[in-house]
Design an enzyme around this catalytic site. Structure first.
Site, mmCIF file in Angstrom:
data_model
loop_
_atom_site.group_PDB
_atom_site.id
_atom_site.type_symbol
_atom_site.label_atom_id
_atom_site.label_comp_id
_atom_site.label_asym_id
_atom_site.label_seq_id
_atom_site.Cartn_x
_atom_site.Cartn_y
_atom_site.Cartn_z
ATOM 1 N N ASP A 57 0.843 -1.195 0.000
ATOM 2 C CA ASP A 57 0.000 0.000 0.000
ATOM 3 C C ASP A 57 0.875 1.239 0.000
ATOM 4 O O ASP A 57 2.048 1.194 0.391
ATOM 5 C CB ASP A 57 -0.952 -0.001 1.193
ATOM 6 C CG ASP A 57 -0.228 0.202 2.515
ATOM 7 O OD1 ASP A 57 0.691 -0.602 2.792
ATOM 8 O OD2 ASP A 57 -0.562 1.143 3.269
ATOM 9 N N GLU A 100 -0.063 -0.457 5.856
ATOM 10 C CA GLU A 100 0.966 0.156 6.688
ATOM 11 C C GLU A 100 0.847 1.674 6.724
ATOM 12 O O GLU A 100 1.006 2.299 7.772
ATOM 13 C CB GLU A 100 2.351 -0.253 6.167
ATOM 14 C CG GLU A 100 3.503 0.072 7.112
ATOM 15 C CD GLU A 100 4.013 1.498 6.993
ATOM 16 O OE1 GLU A 100 4.669 1.983 7.935
ATOM 17 O OE2 GLU A 100 3.752 2.133 5.950
#
Length: 466
Positions: A108, A171
């Protein structure tokens, strides 16, 4: 970045053995494929926020990573985490008795506003030797680095170690999905050595291992002073302005020197490593002419040893189109970074109470904590730390240094809690020129190549193949 030398002088770095020289050649030969794969992965708009990007983009990126791991001989699955994201977890069983290495990265990324970029943030673009694209350095480039190291090792027929590869999908949101999964199912993350690849080098071409991570508390503060907006001419001067009240609250987070001064939090810590030159920091940060580096301590003290509060955004009327009205409501998002010496729960409590207690004029204040991550200090006395330092030095041809990093990686503290015997080492691709989280994020391809070679050399030696 603060750094200190950890390995011997460059002149003492041994030359490659024939097997190591062959490994170096394989990694170099894999670089065209690595950059092509990075372009494919950057193209996914994998922002783990449904209000910003289509969640299907994260799912597609996760499937890409899973397929890539399977292609390299690992079993791999998409594992749902408590925050709703999918972690890609791959496994490989090495020779009997082989140590297990856990490789970490995340797929991500931060949001990207195309208008702020020189080129399309979702198209990997080469300019003057660097490759630009959202996630190129943080942290899709690290996914590719892991794959490149595995491909180079696999050319020998098998891997010298057992492997667990963990690539998470949230994250950047700070919601702690993978951290919660680790705490709930620690056995799935057991390893002898854990390489967290989400930090970076002190400079391009300077191998660096990170020994300290700041923790983080994200909070949204909302202020209400009136039931509705009011004409500033008729009511201004006596009616409490919610936006002005919010500004006063935010201003209380720093003193005149720029130090973060949150009630109840220590703000006088010092960094005992080598310093970060003030002039170099100003250049790395891109300070405009006349702007000053803030804080009463050294740069290293401010960025590694003390809390730092940053206002990330404010909900208020835009300048263009603003009317002559007193605002009844306003909000801001505050990001608090804390060093390993500060307890996360204490920092969260202190921030919330500070925001509430510094509200003027009796206005209503609501504070919501939206994200948190524990700080972490790595052990530097393990054989794995020394061996990886040496492997990176051999890859780069210069001594490895150590530094601190500002980003929180919740997984590190969780893994240290459930597997205290594991050697946890942090490294990555982001150096000052990378501009991670900012427009025109980029990576130097040499960082991918050298870190891939360094980790491959490390795993080869760890598996007893010299």
């Amino acid at each position: 970045m603060t750094s200190s030398e950890h390995t011997d002088a460059p002149g003492s770095i041994p030359p490659d053995s024939p097997a190591e020289a062959a490994l170096r050649e394989r990694v170099a030969g894999l670089m065209p494929r690595a950059l092509a794969d990075l372009g494919d992965l950057v193209a996914f708009r994998s922002v783990a926020d449904a209000e910003v990007e289509d969640p299907a983009q994260c799912t597609a990126a996760a499937h890409w990573v899973r397929r890539a791991l399977i292609d390299e001989g690992l079993t791999a699955d998409l594992v749902p985490t408590p925050d709703g994201s999918d972690a890609v977890i791959g496994h490989y069983q090495g020779p009997p008795g082989a140590p297990r290495v856990l490789l970490y990265a995340h797929y991500d990324v931060q949001p990207a506003t195309p208008a702020e970029w020189t080129g399309d943030p979702w198209t990997l673009t080469e300019r003057e030797g660097r490759y630009y694209g959202r996630g190129a350095a943080d942290c899709k480039g690290s996914v590719i680095t892991h794959l490149t190291a595995l491909r180079a090792l696999r050319a020998d027929g098998d891997y010298p170690v057992s492997l667990t590869v963990v690539v998470e999908g949230s994250e950047e949101q700070g919601t702690g999905g993978l951290e919660q999964l680790v705490l709930a199912d620690p056995d799935s993350f057991a390893a002898d050595v854990i390489l967290i690849q989400d930090t970076g080098n002190a400079a391009v071409g300077l191998p660096t291992l990170t020994v300290a991570l700041r923790g983080v508390v994200d909070a949204t503060v909302r202020v209400q002073s009136l039931s509705t907006s009011l004409h500033s001419g008729a009511f201004g001067g006596a009616a409490p302005d919610a936006l002005a009240a919010l500004i006063a609250i935010l201003a209380s987070l720093r003193n005149a020197d720029g130090d973060t001064v949150i009630d109840g939090l220590p703000a006088t810590g010092t960094w005992d490593g080598m310093g970060y030159d003030t002039g170099q920091f100003a250049r790395d940060a891109g300070l405009v002419q006349g702007a000053q580096v803030i804080g009463s301590g050294t740069v290293a003290d401010q960025i590694w040893a003390r809390p730092a509060a940053t206002v990330l955004g404010i909900d208020a009327p835009a300048v263009e189109g603003a009317v002559a009205a007193i605002q009844p409501r306003a909000a801001a998002r505050v990001n608090l970074r804390i060093p390993p010496s500060v307890d996360l729960a204490e920092a969260e409590t202190a921030l919330v109470e500070h925001l509430r207690s510094h509200a003027p004029w009796g206005v209503e204040v609501a504070v919501e904590v939206t994200g948190r991550g524990r700080p972490f200090a790595a052990r530097t006395d393990t054989p794995a730390f020394a061996e990886l330092s040496n492997a990176l030095a051999q890859s780069y041809g210069r001594a490895t240094v150590t530094n601190g990093q500002g980003g929180a990686i919740p997984l590190t503290a969780a893994l240290a809690e459930v597997h205290p015997q594991a050697a946890i080492v942090m490294l990555g691709l982001s150096e000052p020129e990378s501009r991670m989280h900012a427009p025109d994020e980029s990576v130097h391809p040499g960082e991918i190549e050298h870190i891939a070679l360094g980790t491959a050399l490390f795993m080869r030696r760890l598996g007893g193949r010299g």
